[in-house]
Design a protein around this motif. Structure first.
Motif, mmCIF file in Angstrom:
data_model
loop_
_atom_site.group_PDB
_atom_site.id
_atom_site.type_symbol
_atom_site.label_atom_id
_atom_site.label_comp_id
_atom_site.label_asym_id
_atom_site.label_seq_id
_atom_site.Cartn_x
_atom_site.Cartn_y
_atom_site.Cartn_z
ATOM 1 N N SER A 2 0.839 -1.195 0.000
ATOM 2 C CA SER A 2 0.000 0.000 0.000
ATOM 3 C C SER A 2 0.881 1.254 0.000
ATOM 4 O O SER A 2 2.056 1.213 0.365
ATOM 5 C CB SER A 2 -0.910 0.020 1.224
ATOM 6 O OG SER A 2 -0.158 0.286 2.392
ATOM 7 N N GLU A 3 0.282 2.366 -0.378
ATOM 8 C CA GLU A 3 1.022 3.625 -0.388
ATOM 9 C C GLU A 3 1.494 3.983 1.019
ATOM 10 O O GLU A 3 2.624 4.424 1.221
ATOM 11 C CB GLU A 3 0.153 4.753 -0.946
ATOM 12 C CG GLU A 3 0.887 6.070 -1.028
ATOM 13 C CD GLU A 3 0.042 7.192 -1.590
ATOM 14 O OE1 GLU A 3 0.320 8.340 -1.229
ATOM 15 O OE2 GLU A 3 -0.879 6.917 -2.379
ATOM 16 N N ARG A 4 0.646 3.748 1.989
ATOM 17 C CA ARG A 4 1.014 4.063 3.377
ATOM 18 C C ARG A 4 2.191 3.207 3.854
ATOM 19 O O ARG A 4 3.095 3.694 4.531
ATOM 20 C CB ARG A 4 -0.192 3.854 4.281
ATOM 21 C CG ARG A 4 0.064 4.261 5.697
ATOM 22 C CD ARG A 4 -1.175 4.151 6.529
ATOM 23 N NE ARG A 4 -0.883 4.561 7.897
ATOM 24 C CZ ARG A 4 -1.729 4.528 8.865
ATOM 25 N NH1 ARG A 4 -2.955 4.098 8.644
ATOM 26 N NH2 ARG A 4 -1.392 4.900 10.064
ATOM 27 N N SER A 5 2.180 1.937 3.458
ATOM 28 C CA SER A 5 3.295 1.053 3.829
ATOM 29 C C SER A 5 4.601 1.497 3.179
ATOM 30 O O SER A 5 5.676 1.253 3.706
ATOM 31 C CB SER A 5 2.991 -0.391 3.417
ATOM 32 O OG SER A 5 1.883 -0.869 4.128
ATOM 33 N N PHE A 6 4.493 2.117 2.037
ATOM 34 C CA PHE A 6 5.668 2.637 1.335
ATOM 35 C C PHE A 6 6.146 3.951 1.950
ATOM 36 O O PHE A 6 7.339 4.175 2.115
ATOM 37 C CB PHE A 6 5.331 2.838 -0.148
ATOM 38 C CG PHE A 6 6.418 3.486 -0.939
ATOM 39 C CD1 PHE A 6 7.546 2.774 -1.311
ATOM 40 C CD2 PHE A 6 6.326 4.819 -1.315
ATOM 41 C CE1 PHE A 6 8.558 3.373 -2.042
ATOM 42 C CE2 PHE A 6 7.322 5.426 -2.045
ATOM 43 C CZ PHE A 6 8.448 4.692 -2.408
ATOM 44 N N ARG A 7 5.199 4.838 2.279
ATOM 45 C CA ARG A 7 5.546 6.185 2.746
ATOM 46 C C ARG A 7 6.342 6.189 4.037
ATOM 47 O O ARG A 7 7.319 6.929 4.159
ATOM 48 C CB ARG A 7 4.283 7.020 2.950
ATOM 49 C CG ARG A 7 3.661 7.505 1.689
ATOM 50 C CD ARG A 7 2.580 8.513 1.967
ATOM 51 N NE ARG A 7 1.755 8.157 3.113
ATOM 52 C CZ ARG A 7 0.451 8.298 3.175
ATOM 53 N NH1 ARG A 7 -0.189 8.791 2.153
ATOM 54 N NH2 ARG A 7 -0.227 7.970 4.245
#
Length: 93
Positions: A2-7
């Motif tokens: 997910s984007e959050r896991s990446f950020r």
């Protein structure tokens, strides 16, 4: 992923958001182009800014020099030695 896991890990490792990193990478490319005497309008196009005024403002905020002043400074020095730390004083160590 997910984007959050990446950020989160990106920010902790890079010290900036991924969007800020991408913006800085685009402006680094514009800086090198302007150092090679590219027109400011072409530098704005390379970064993806359709408006020259938006590019100039963002460039000045990041580099602490207007694009024209930066390009003219590079012409005057004409040393061929391009220093990233001169252009990105906030990121210099």
């Amino acid at each position: 992923m997910s984007e959050r896991s990446f950020r989160r890990p990106f920010h902790s490792k890079a010290g900036m958001t991924w969007k800020d990193w991408i913006t800085q990478a685009h402006f680094f490319h514009a800086v090198t182009s302007l150092a090679e005497d590219l027109r400011v309008l072409d530098g704005a196009a390379e970064v993806g800014d359709a408006l020259l005024s938006a590019f100039a403002k963002a460039f000045t905020n990041l580099i602490c020099l207007s694009p024209i002043h930066f390009r003219n400074t590079q012409k005057e020095e004409n040393s061929g030695n391009f220093s990233v730390s001169r252009c990105f004083p906030r990121q210099a160590s």
